[in-house]
Design a protein around this motif. Sequence first.
Motif, mmCIF file in Angstrom:
data_model
loop_
_atom_site.group_PDB
_atom_site.id
_atom_site.type_symbol
_atom_site.label_atom_id
_atom_site.label_comp_id
_atom_site.label_asym_id
_atom_site.label_seq_id
_atom_site.Cartn_x
_atom_site.Cartn_y
_atom_site.Cartn_z
ATOM 1 N N GLY A 324 0.677 -1.397 0.001
ATOM 2 C CA GLY A 324 -0.113 0.076 0.084
ATOM 3 C C GLY A 324 0.919 1.193 0.001
ATOM 4 O O GLY A 324 2.084 1.127 -0.219
ATOM 5 N N ALA A 325 0.315 2.193 0.034
ATOM 6 C CA ALA A 325 0.901 3.698 0.070
ATOM 7 C C ALA A 325 1.510 3.828 -1.419
ATOM 8 O O ALA A 325 1.327 3.358 -2.186
ATOM 9 N N PHE A 326 2.831 4.662 -1.326
ATOM 10 C CA PHE A 326 3.370 4.866 -2.545
ATOM 11 C C PHE A 326 5.117 4.761 -2.202
ATOM 12 O O PHE A 326 5.812 5.432 -2.753
ATOM 13 N N TYR A 327 5.305 3.780 -1.363
ATOM 14 C CA TYR A 327 6.725 3.660 -1.253
ATOM 15 C C TYR A 327 7.069 2.060 -1.181
ATOM 16 O O TYR A 327 6.403 1.051 -0.881
ATOM 17 N N ALA A 328 8.379 2.111 -1.471
ATOM 18 C CA ALA A 328 9.145 0.534 -1.451
ATOM 19 C C ALA A 328 10.087 0.993 -0.441
ATOM 20 O O ALA A 328 10.749 1.849 -0.426
ATOM 21 N N PHE A 329 10.502 -0.331 0.344
ATOM 22 C CA PHE A 329 11.240 -0.306 1.583
ATOM 23 C C PHE A 329 12.355 -1.416 1.459
ATOM 24 O O PHE A 329 11.989 -2.416 2.036
ATOM 25 N N PRO A 330 13.012 -1.434 0.446
ATOM 26 C CA PRO A 330 13.968 -2.506 0.386
ATOM 27 C C PRO A 330 15.138 -2.509 1.382
ATOM 28 O O PRO A 330 15.282 -1.918 1.815
ATOM 29 N N ASN A 331 15.356 -3.939 1.422
ATOM 30 C CA ASN A 331 16.436 -4.311 2.318
ATOM 31 C C ASN A 331 17.908 -4.156 1.829
ATOM 32 O O ASN A 331 17.923 -4.710 0.595
ATOM 33 N N ILE A 332 18.614 -3.215 2.285
ATOM 34 C CA ILE A 332 19.870 -3.109 1.427
ATOM 35 C C ILE A 332 21.170 -3.691 2.210
ATOM 36 O O ILE A 332 22.376 -3.388 1.904
ATOM 37 N N THR A 333 20.950 -4.627 3.189
ATOM 38 C CA THR A 333 22.058 -4.921 3.871
ATOM 39 C C THR A 333 23.270 -5.932 3.237
ATOM 40 O O THR A 333 24.185 -5.628 3.476
ATOM 41 N N GLY A 334 22.642 -6.815 1.967
ATOM 42 C CA GLY A 334 23.460 -7.198 1.279
ATOM 43 C C GLY A 334 24.529 -6.474 0.496
ATOM 44 O O GLY A 334 25.523 -6.872 -0.123
ATOM 45 N N THR A 335 24.451 -5.188 0.390
ATOM 46 C CA THR A 335 25.303 -4.173 -0.046
ATOM 47 C C THR A 335 26.481 -3.945 0.951
ATOM 48 O O THR A 335 27.317 -3.229 0.451
ATOM 49 N N GLY A 336 26.327 -4.298 2.200
ATOM 50 C CA GLY A 336 27.382 -3.873 2.909
ATOM 51 C C GLY A 336 27.235 -2.482 3.440
ATOM 52 O O GLY A 336 27.905 -1.849 4.433
ATOM 53 N N MET A 337 26.371 -1.415 3.058
ATOM 54 C CA MET A 337 26.173 -0.200 3.412
ATOM 55 C C MET A 337 24.964 -0.011 4.656
ATOM 56 O O MET A 337 24.293 -0.963 4.713
ATOM 57 N N GLY A 366 19.211 -0.794 7.908
ATOM 58 C CA GLY A 366 19.318 -1.914 6.934
ATOM 59 C C GLY A 366 18.259 -1.653 5.864
ATOM 60 O O GLY A 366 18.188 -2.489 4.803
ATOM 61 N N TYR A 367 17.462 -0.628 5.640
ATOM 62 C CA TYR A 367 16.444 -0.602 4.467
ATOM 63 C C TYR A 367 16.690 1.139 4.124
ATOM 64 O O TYR A 367 16.949 1.996 4.962
ATOM 65 N N VAL A 368 16.061 1.260 3.286
ATOM 66 C CA VAL A 368 16.174 2.798 2.537
ATOM 67 C C VAL A 368 14.654 2.820 1.847
ATOM 68 O O VAL A 368 13.971 1.871 1.269
ATOM 69 N N ARG A 369 14.028 3.938 2.060
ATOM 70 C CA ARG A 369 12.749 4.315 1.603
ATOM 71 C C ARG A 369 12.930 4.946 0.030
ATOM 72 O O ARG A 369 13.413 5.944 -0.061
ATOM 73 N N PHE A 370 12.045 4.284 -0.742
ATOM 74 C CA PHE A 370 12.142 4.965 -2.141
ATOM 75 C C PHE A 370 10.414 5.215 -2.478
ATOM 76 O O PHE A 370 9.705 4.459 -2.285
ATOM 77 N N SER A 371 10.357 6.509 -2.585
ATOM 78 C CA SER A 371 9.072 6.732 -3.074
ATOM 79 C C SER A 371 8.715 6.579 -4.507
ATOM 80 O O SER A 371 9.514 7.119 -5.148
#
Length: 390
Positions: A324-337, A366-371
């Motif tokens: 729902g809403a208009f956000y994706a919240f990917p897990n970025i831990t595999g990038t090491g950042m 461990g996550y970043v929000r993409f609108s």
Amino acid sequence: MTANLKFADSISRLGTESAFVVLARAQQLAASGKDIINLGIGQPDFRTPDHIVEAGIKALRDGHHGYTPANGLPTLREAVAADLHRRHGAEVNPDNVIIVPGGKPTMFFAVLMFGQPGVEIMYPNPGFPIYESVIKYSGATPVPIALEEKNGFAFSAEAVLAQITDKTRLIIINSPANPTGGVTPREEIDKLVAGLQDHPHVALMSDEIYSQMLYDGRDHVSLLNYPEIRDRLIMLDGWSKTYAMTGWRLGYAVWPDAMVDPVTLLCINDHSCVNAPTQLAGIAALQGPQDAVHDMVHQFDERRKVIVKELNSLPGISCTDAAGAFYAFPNITGTGMSAAQAQDRFLDEAGVATVAGTSFGAWGEGYVRFSYANSTENILDAIARIRAIL
Ligand SMILES: Cc1ncc(COP(=O)(O)O)c(C=O)c1O
């Protein structure tokens, strides 16, 4: 003599909404000539539909230039009650509807009504950052409701109920949610409401500002449909997201009888009333054609599918289906950042503005929000740029 001002301690406890900080930095970079794609900001990239704008202009021309009642124009409050009946089948007395300038004042007032040193207020984490900010401002202790990827970022009723103490005064929930796009299923909400029967001292604020943005055939579950808690439910919604009216500043909440007078006093003390032309535009929004809303949500859905698929194709990144809403919240831990490092590198090296998950609370590490309130073309370009730096 230079000033030596002594601010109240409470001011130093206020937090912020980092999306505005990222926006300012992105604008600065853009002004210096850098090509920036903004996936940081939480507002629809659509204009307010024309018939709503025209209603606002007409109201100004017709001389609606003065104060209105502090709780809002009666016609607008009636239109809200009718809209809630149309959308949720809920019976709402217009006297319980309080019109405020946006979604934020309701959460501030709800927290001010309960928050003080020695009490606890629960809030979603990661969640809209203003909840934690104003809880701390009030002097109350913020108690996070951890939202986890393995549950699709839905809250667990059992976990919420287990955290209730005799100091708990208010629980804040938000579905569909910012920043995760998570939607809490009906079974969890049923369980929460049933469990609250044992805790009559606890009020509930349900932030339903994304109530019209659900995907894959999901229906919104409004807390208004649980009569057993209507005497302690504050249901927040508004025009900002649904009608692409973020800058107009118009929102509302349905308040229980016992809170109507105190919240009206807060309105009188704070802002007197929302300006009349915006309220009249709000009536046009609710009573006019809803095609623009449906078109916008359809476009969000198309972009959602694109961004989730593309994010999952990036090395070190995985993304659950944003429900729902208009956000994706990917897990970025595999990038090491870390979340903050990813946010900075995406902006500085790829020219893509996003918001670190930690801006929404400690559980956002461990996550970043993409609108995805941006064109498909820009979303594809943004992902290609991020791919190039990973
Ligand atoms: C969950 C949630 N609630 C409330 C708001 C506030 O909306 P408004 O801009 O109407 O104050 C936002 C805005 O991003 C939000 O994400």
